[in-house]
Write a protein that holds these residues in place. Structure first.
Motif, PDB file in Angstrom:
ATOM      1  N   GLY A  60       0.793  -1.221   0.000  1.00  0.00           N
ATOM      2  CA  GLY A  60       0.000   0.000   0.000  1.00  0.00           C
ATOM      3  C   GLY A  60       0.826   1.273   0.000  1.00  0.00           C
ATOM      4  N   GLU A  61       2.097   1.167   0.353  1.00  0.00           N
ATOM      5  CA  GLU A  61       2.971   2.339   0.408  1.00  0.00           C
ATOM      6  C   GLU A  61       4.292   2.045  -0.323  1.00  0.00           C
ATOM      7  N   PRO A  62       4.259   2.043  -1.668  1.00  0.00           N
ATOM      8  CA  PRO A  62       5.464   1.681  -2.431  1.00  0.00           C
ATOM      9  C   PRO A  62       6.584   2.708  -2.359  1.00  0.00           C
ATOM     10  N   ASN A  63       6.294   3.922  -1.882  1.00  0.00           N
ATOM     11  CA  ASN A  63       7.324   4.947  -1.802  1.00  0.00           C
ATOM     12  C   ASN A  63       7.756   5.200  -0.355  1.00  0.00           C
ATOM     13  N   GLY A  64       7.375   4.313   0.552  1.00  0.00           N
ATOM     14  CA  GLY A  64       7.750   4.465   1.953  1.00  0.00           C
ATOM     15  C   GLY A  64       9.227   4.176   2.171  1.00  0.00           C
ATOM     16  N   GLN A  65       9.735   4.635   3.287  1.00  0.00           N
ATOM     17  CA  GLN A  65      11.161   4.480   3.592  1.00  0.00           C
ATOM     18  C   GLN A  65      11.558   3.008   3.715  1.00  0.00           C
ATOM     19  N   VAL A  66      10.729   2.212   4.386  1.00  0.00           N
ATOM     20  CA  VAL A  66      11.023   0.783   4.547  1.00  0.00           C
ATOM     21  C   VAL A  66      11.056   0.099   3.184  1.00  0.00           C
ATOM     22  N   THR A  67      10.106   0.418   2.341  1.00  0.00           N
ATOM     23  CA  THR A  67      10.052  -0.184   1.008  1.00  0.00           C
ATOM     24  C   THR A  67      11.257   0.218   0.174  1.00  0.00           C
ATOM     25  N   LYS A  68      11.672   1.475   0.280  1.00  0.00           N
ATOM     26  CA  LYS A  68      12.853   1.925  -0.462  1.00  0.00           C
ATOM     27  C   LYS A  68      14.099   1.160  -0.023  1.00  0.00           C
ATOM     28  N   VAL A  69      14.271   1.006   1.276  1.00  0.00           N
ATOM     29  CA  VAL A  69      15.453   0.299   1.790  1.00  0.00           C
ATOM     30  C   VAL A  69      15.416  -1.169   1.374  1.00  0.00           C
ATOM     31  N   LEU A  70      14.261  -1.822   1.538  1.00  0.00           N
ATOM     32  CA  LEU A  70      14.162  -3.237   1.190  1.00  0.00           C
ATOM     33  C   LEU A  70      14.265  -3.486  -0.315  1.00  0.00           C
ATOM     34  N   SER A  71      14.012  -2.462  -1.124  1.00  0.00           N
ATOM     35  CA  SER A  71      14.175  -2.631  -2.567  1.00  0.00           C
ATOM     36  C   SER A  71      15.640  -2.503  -2.992  1.00  0.00           C
ATOM     37  N   PHE A  80      10.755  -6.582  -3.932  1.00  0.00           N
ATOM     38  CA  PHE A  80      10.335  -5.214  -3.655  1.00  0.00           C
ATOM     39  C   PHE A  80      10.520  -4.262  -4.837  1.00  0.00           C
ATOM     40  N   MET A  81      11.626  -4.367  -5.562  1.00  0.00           N
ATOM     41  CA  MET A  81      11.836  -3.436  -6.673  1.00  0.00           C
ATOM     42  C   MET A  81      10.830  -3.644  -7.812  1.00  0.00           C
ATOM     43  N   PRO A  82      10.522  -4.885  -8.229  1.00  0.00           N
ATOM     44  CA  PRO A  82       9.474  -5.018  -9.253  1.00  0.00           C
ATOM     45  C   PRO A  82       8.115  -4.480  -8.796  1.00  0.00           C
ATOM     46  N   MET A  83       7.795  -4.653  -7.504  1.00  0.00           N
ATOM     47  CA  MET A  83       6.537  -4.107  -6.987  1.00  0.00           C
ATOM     48  C   MET A  83       6.542  -2.585  -7.086  1.00  0.00           C
ATOM     49  N   ARG A  84       7.673  -1.970  -6.766  1.00  0.00           N
ATOM     50  CA  ARG A  84       7.762  -0.511  -6.848  1.00  0.00           C
ATOM     51  C   ARG A  84       7.716  -0.039  -8.299  1.00  0.00           C
TER      52      ARG A  84
END
Length: 133
Positions: A60-71, A80-84
Motif C-alpha cells: 500500500g505504500e510503495p514509496n515508503g522508507q522501509v520499502t525503499k530500503v528493502l528494494s 520489492f523493486m518489481p513491486m515498486r
C-alpha cells in the motif's frame, strides 16, 4: 492496460537475477544437508518465500522508507523493486543501484555456495553444523 517495454524489461532482469541469487543460496544450504528427512536445515529452503510475503504487507505504500530500503537489499530487492516499478515511477538511479547490489550479491552468494559445496560434498554421512559452515 498499457505496460511499457521498459517496465517489462526491468522486471525480467530482476526476476532472472533474483532466480540466480536464490538458487545459489539454496545450493549452498542444500550442500550442507546430508539427509533431508532428518535435517533441521530443510526449512531454510522456504527462505525465498519470505520477501514475497513481506511485499504484501507494504504494498500500500510503495514509496515508503522501509520499502525503499528493502528494494535495495539483495535478499529482498527481487520482490520489492518489481513491486515498486509496477506501482509508481521509480528513479532510474534507485533501479540501477538495486540491480548493482543484486548482481554483487549474486557474485558473493555464488562464492559462498562454492566454498560450502566443495568440502561438504566429500563428507559422506556427516552433516556439518553451523560452525563448520
Amino acid at each position: 492496460m498499457n505496460v511499457s517495454s521498459t517496465v517489462v524489461i526491468q522486471i525480467l532482469i530482476f526476476c532472472v537475477t533474483g532466480v540466480l541469487f536464490w538458487n545459489y543460496v539454496i545450493v549452498g544450504f542444500a550442500a550442507t544437508i546430508d539427509d533431508p528427512n532428518h535435517s533441521g536445515k530443510t526449512g531454510l529452503m522456504l527462505l525465498p518465500m519470505l520477501p514475497v510475503m513481506l511485499v504484501f504487507i507494504v504494498m500500500g505504500e510503495p514509496n515508503g522508507q522501509v520499502t525503499k530500503v528493502l528494494s535495495l537489499v539483495p535478499l529482498t530487492s527481487v520482490s520489492f523493486m518489481p513491486m515498486r516499478i509496477v506501482s509508481m515511477s521509480v528513479p532510474v538511479w534507485q533501479v540501477g543501484l538495486s540491480l548493482v547490489f543484486l548482481v554483487v550479491g549474486v557474485y558473493y552468494v555464488r562464492l559462498f555456495a562454492a566454498r560450502v559445496f566443495r568440502p561438504n560434498i566429500t563428507l559422506f554421512g556427516k552433516e556439518p553444523d553451523w560452525a563448520d559452515i
